[in-house]
Design a protein around this motif. Structure first.
Motif, PDB file in Angstrom:
ATOM      1  N   ASN A   1      13.440   4.458   7.535  1.00  0.00           N
ATOM      2  CA  ASN A   1      12.867   3.379   8.338  1.00  0.00           C
ATOM      3  C   ASN A   1      11.400   3.192   7.952  1.00  0.00           C
ATOM      4  OD1 ASN A   1      11.156   5.158   9.855  1.00  0.00           O
ATOM      5  ND2 ASN A   1      12.872   5.641  11.212  1.00  0.00           N
ATOM      6  N   PHE A   2      10.760   2.195   8.515  1.00  0.00           N
ATOM      7  CA  PHE A   2       9.394   1.855   8.139  1.00  0.00           C
ATOM      8  C   PHE A   2       8.448   3.042   8.337  1.00  0.00           C
ATOM      9  CE2 PHE A   2       5.154   0.204   9.023  1.00  0.00           C
ATOM     10  CZ  PHE A   2       4.932  -0.549   7.887  1.00  0.00           C
ATOM     11  N   GLN A   3       8.546   3.722   9.462  1.00  0.00           N
ATOM     12  CA  GLN A   3       7.664   4.854   9.760  1.00  0.00           C
ATOM     13  C   GLN A   3       7.872   5.992   8.755  1.00  0.00           C
ATOM     14  OE1 GLN A   3       5.207   5.068  11.987  1.00  0.00           O
ATOM     15  NE2 GLN A   3       4.726   7.152  11.318  1.00  0.00           N
ATOM     16  N   GLU A   4       9.132   6.296   8.457  1.00  0.00           N
ATOM     17  CA  GLU A   4       9.435   7.361   7.488  1.00  0.00           C
ATOM     18  C   GLU A   4       8.917   7.009   6.098  1.00  0.00           C
ATOM     19  OE1 GLU A   4      13.577   9.154   9.376  1.00  0.00           O
ATOM     20  OE2 GLU A   4      13.628   7.268   8.247  1.00  0.00           O
ATOM     21  N   ARG A   5       9.039   5.739   5.725  1.00  0.00           N
ATOM     22  CA  ARG A   5       8.523   5.287   4.427  1.00  0.00           C
ATOM     23  C   ARG A   5       7.007   5.455   4.368  1.00  0.00           C
ATOM     24  NH1 ARG A   5      11.804  -0.253   2.774  1.00  0.00           N
ATOM     25  NH2 ARG A   5      13.850   0.731   2.607  1.00  0.00           N
ATOM     26  N   ALA A   6       6.337   5.037   5.428  1.00  0.00           N
ATOM     27  CA  ALA A   6       4.875   5.127   5.465  1.00  0.00           C
ATOM     28  C   ALA A   6       4.411   6.580   5.362  1.00  0.00           C
ATOM     29  CB  ALA A   6       4.342   4.489   6.747  1.00  0.00           C
ATOM     30  N   GLU A   7       5.088   7.482   6.062  1.00  0.00           N
ATOM     31  CA  GLU A   7       4.732   8.900   6.007  1.00  0.00           C
ATOM     32  C   GLU A   7       4.959   9.467   4.605  1.00  0.00           C
ATOM     33  OE1 GLU A   7       7.049  10.732   9.100  1.00  0.00           O
ATOM     34  OE2 GLU A   7       5.908   9.733  10.694  1.00  0.00           O
ATOM     35  N   LEU A   8       6.047   9.071   3.972  1.00  0.00           N
ATOM     36  CA  LEU A   8       6.355   9.550   2.624  1.00  0.00           C
ATOM     37  C   LEU A   8       5.320   9.049   1.615  1.00  0.00           C
ATOM     38  CD1 LEU A   8       8.391  11.191   0.987  1.00  0.00           C
ATOM     39  CD2 LEU A   8       9.730   9.111   0.700  1.00  0.00           C
TER      40      LEU A   8
END
Length: 151
Positions: free
Chosen positions: A49-56
């Motif tokens: 999801n967007f949040q997981e992508r941003a953290e990665l």
């Protein structure tokens, strides 16, 4: 069992059980490795999801660079595949899906080859499509053709 191709992959678990039995009956002592890792952690950017992508991306900016637009495969995923053993464009394709989309690698294959060259510390003309002998580049333009006779 060596060299099994499709549908060998789907039959692999059953084949493994059979091979284990054959080897045991032949008297080979089979020992389970204590440090065997039975699951593989693989990041699929497209499934996050967007949040997981941003953290990665915050951890490793290479995940913010899309290499295969059709399958949404990032540079980070390709580098991970190389670290796990991919040594050719097709090996990266099997591990990441880069090149399996609508363009069939027309856009991303050269970029995958560049990443392989960089990560494996080999010249571009040593990068292969599917292993030894399947070179993607077969030579270099002579410097004289570009007007650089002594370059």
């Amino acid at each position: 069992m060596a060299g099994i191709e499709s549908p060998g992959l789907t039959a692999a678990p059953a084949i493994a059980v059979e091979v284990r039995e054959i080897l045991s009956k032949a008297g080979l002592k089979l020992v389970k490795k204590d440090d065997f890792i039975d699951t593989r952690t693989v990041v699929r950017f497209r499934d996050l999801n967007f949040q997981e992508r941003a953290e990665l991306i915050e951890k490793d900016p290479r995940y913010g660079k899309i290499i295969c637009r059709c399958e949404t495969v990032t540079e980070g995923e390709i580098v991970d595949a190389i670290k796990r053993g991919a040594r050719s464009v097709d090996a990266v394709k099997r591990r990441t899906r880069a090149g399996m989309g609508r363009c069939q690698g027309g856009f991303c294959s050269p970029r995958v080859a560049e990443i392989l060259s960089k990560e494996l510390h080999i010249p571009m003309d040593k990068v292969t499509k599917s292993g030894d002998g399947s070179y993607m580049l077969v030579g270099r333009i002579k410097e004289t053709l570009r007007g650089e006779e002594n370059a």
